[in-house]
Design an enzyme around this catalytic site. Structure first.
Site, PDB file in Angstrom:
ATOM      1  N   ASP A  83       9.038 -16.650 -33.034  1.00  0.00           N
ATOM      2  CA  ASP A  83      10.487 -16.887 -33.010  1.00  0.00           C
ATOM      3  C   ASP A  83      11.230 -15.559 -32.958  1.00  0.00           C
ATOM      4  OD1 ASP A  83      10.272 -19.655 -33.158  1.00  0.00           O
ATOM      5  OD2 ASP A  83      10.447 -19.713 -35.340  1.00  0.00           O
ATOM      6  N   TYR A  96      -8.096 -22.345 -61.155  1.00  0.00           N
ATOM      7  CA  TYR A  96      -8.345 -23.465 -62.063  1.00  0.00           C
ATOM      8  C   TYR A  96      -9.442 -23.139 -63.080  1.00  0.00           C
ATOM      9  CZ  TYR A  96      -5.183 -26.625 -59.701  1.00  0.00           C
ATOM     10  OH  TYR A  96      -4.043 -27.218 -59.210  1.00  0.00           O
ATOM     11  N   GLU A 149       2.817 -18.213 -33.284  1.00  0.00           N
ATOM     12  CA  GLU A 149       3.315 -18.306 -34.662  1.00  0.00           C
ATOM     13  C   GLU A 149       3.193 -19.713 -35.221  1.00  0.00           C
ATOM     14  OE1 GLU A 149       7.537 -18.110 -37.143  1.00  0.00           O
ATOM     15  OE2 GLU A 149       7.422 -17.155 -35.181  1.00  0.00           O
TER      16      GLU A 149
END
Length: 382
Positions: free
Chosen positions: A269, A123, A216
């Site tokens: 996963d 910014y 995870e």
């Protein structure tokens, strides 16, 4: 000073050190000043020319994997291959200027003794130089350019890591001159990991845990903490809520150094993204090539794995998406992937399916603790 100024933009490039140093603000400011003086010297020479900026090439083709002689930890590093930012090429001119703008901004930050996040930097640059910085991605890439040019870490530049990470379990943390925090008493939300790497480096840590478990997903982390799995399995739980941020990786690396006898296991996963997350914790990332070794840990794949599919109902398996196949292709082309991981990835692609950790809830919401305990007992095959 004359030795440092002897060639434009070539300072430090003759050293056989393809990593980013951790430097004091004074040292970083000196490197920036040398680069400016070198550039001005070229412009004021009898035959002025605008030199290209040589940067360490961060492409995957320039990455290598290092295996320590006295440790099991491997990590990604970059070899001495260069790319350039050129003011004389239309498609690279703005990137060339961005490097100088970023160094100017970092110099100001260091003079003011501040720390800023990449988002805050975006910014500020968007307002100060809107013709050069229009996206966060441009800022992130330019930061890496400056790291590759000055050979110093982003933290040395005054840039603080944003953190999504949490830690819980049998870990006592104490900041310098601060109160000790018992991470087993922080509730199901855990203890928020600071983005201040200097603070993380100075933490005093104590534990009676026997394992560190990287989780995870935030939801799975929340479930394990709520069930106080770290009391059943004496452990420290840590999550980055998905793809690992720098601060979480840094704290995990610090814990691996502080508690070298604690094995680190990852619960991810069974899909290409889960494996990619595991590999990032284990080896580092190509994008962080000059700093990757600072965040690599010997993480072992606990689960979910192919031999766990027998525990999961077929209707809980989800078809692989195109994005999964893209990630799998990228992993397959990488030399970091060890053979047993490659076999798991091939099985995912051949089956066309993925299994998420939540599928284990088929056996009950309290099953995860039992699953982790069983897998740890079997961990000698990982």
């Amino acid at each position: 000073m004359e030795d440092l100024n002897r060639s434009s933009m070539q300072f430090f490039s003759d050293q056989q050190l393809c990593y980013a140093d951790i430097l004091s603000p004074l040292e970083v400011r000196a490197r920036i000043e040398v680069s400016v003086l070198s550039f001005l010297k070229i412009l004021n020479s009898p035959d002025p020319a605008i030199s290209d900026i040589p940067l360490i090439n961060r492409r995957s083709s320039n990455s290598r994997v290092s295996q320590g002689l006295l440790t099991d930890v491997s990590w990604i590093f970059l070899s001495h291959s260069y790319c350039t930012r050129s003011l004389m090429k239309a498609n690279a001119a703005k990137a060339f200027v961005r490097v100088w703008k970023m160094m100017e901004m970092c110099f100001q930050i260091l003079v003011q003794e501040k720390r800023v996040t990449q988002r805050e930097l975006f910014y500020k640059l968007l307002c100060d130089s809107p013709e050069y910085f229009t996206s966060q991605l441009q800022v992130n890439r330019t930061i890496q350019d400056v790291v590759a040019l000055l050979r110093c870490s982003r933290y040395s530049l005054g840039i603080m890591a944003s953190s999504r990470g949490l830690v819980a379990g049998r870990l006592l943390l104490q900041e310098p001159n601060g109160e000790a925090v018992d991470c087993s008493q922080c509730g199901s939300s855990g203890y928020a990991i600071s983005g201040d790497l200097n603070l993380l480096e100075k933490l005093t840590m104590k534990t009676d845990a026997r394992y560190i478990i990287v989780v995870e997903k935030h939801a799975i982390f929340h479930r394990l903490v709520e069930d106080r799995v770290f009391n059943q399995i004496p452990s420290i739980l840590i999550t980055a809520k998905g793809y690992p941020d720098i601060a979480t990786r840094f704290l995990l690396h610090r814990m691996s150094r502080t508690f070298p006898d604690l094995p680190i296991f990852a619960l991810v996963d069974w899909n290409p993204a889960g494996l990619a997350i595991l590999c990032t914790f284990k080896f580092g990332s190509i994008g962080m090539g000059l700093e990757a070794y600072r965040y690599a840990c010997n993480v072992r794949w606990l689960g979910v794995r192919g031999d766990d599919l027998q525990l999961i109902p077929e209707q809980s398996l989800v078809p692989l998406k195109p994005r999964d196949l893209q990630v799998a292709k990228s992993l397959m082309s990488s030399e970091i992937l060890q053979e047993n991981y490659r076999e798991e990835l091939e099985l995912m692609v051949q089956s066309g399916q993925r299994a998420e950790i939540e599928a284990l809830y088929y056996h009950g919401y309290d099953y995860l603790g039992k699953y982790i305990a069983t897998k740890i007992v079997q961990a000698n095959y990982i």
